[in-house]
Design an enzyme around this catalytic site. Structure first.
Site: not given
Length: 202
Positions: A73-75, A110
């Site tokens: 994930a990436d935030t 995401a």
């Protein structure tokens, strides 16, 4: 698919993501990965966060057993189309929090899941409104050490929640791993919501 037959790998060493994925009660391993996290010229924030999450899962898959499912994930915090990464120091954190003060920003998270040749993605978009912040508060918050490694220089699950006047969207997404979107992706592995709810029970 039986849960005991699934080898699930979280391609992240983030304590927040590890905690959130652990709520499903599924066994998983943690794998640290490094990818370039620099927006390309003209790249929209949504495209960037999706790309980085995808790169992380691809990197994790290249390091994992071939039968493993890899989740990443990436935030990112976004204000006026600008991506706010992690603060580089006290002045940078003061600048970011000062700009977020009294305004509404977006938090994009995401999630990317890979198994074999299959790749699935999901995106969570949350809107967070900060109350007006004083410089003394910002400096005290930085001194606590909490914002040092957080996108946008705040952690909603910690003291940073004291800045939040309103949240529209996913609390877990703002933390770093949106649980609803993650659960939807795990369905592709045969893990329905009922199984995840049962697994999370004590």
């Amino acid at each position: 698919m039986q849960a005991e037959d699934l080898k699930l790998i979280l391609a992240s060493t983030s304590p927040r993501r590890r905690e959130l994925l652990g709520r499903f009660g599924l066994p998983f391993e943690v794998l640290g990965v490094e990818v370039e996290e620099v927006p390309r010229c003209g790249e929209a924030a949504e495209d960037y966060v999706r790309r980085v999450a995808s790169d992380k899962s691809a990197r994790g898959q290249s390091m994992a057993p071939s039968d493993a499912a890899v989740l990443a994930a990436d935030t990112e915090v976004v204000l006026d189309g600008q991506i706010f990464g992690k603060p580089q120091g006290a002045e940078h954190a003061r600048e970011m929090l000062g700009r977020l003060s009294g305004r509404t920003h977006e938090v994009l998270s995401a999630v990317s899941l890979r198994r074999g040749d299959c790749h699935w993605q999901a995106l969570s978009v949350s809107r967070v409104r900060f109350r007006d912040l004083g410089l003394e508060e910002i400096d005290a918050y930085w001194a606590s050490g909490e914002p040092a490694d957080k996108a946008g220089a705040y952690a909603i699950q910690g003291r940073g929640e004291l800045f939040v006047a309103e949240l529209q969207g996913s609390f877990s997404g703002v933390m770093g791993l949106p649980l609803l979107e993650t659960a939807r992706l795990l369905r592709h592995l045969g893990l329905g919501t009922a199984r995840l709810l049962a697994g999370a029970a004590p």
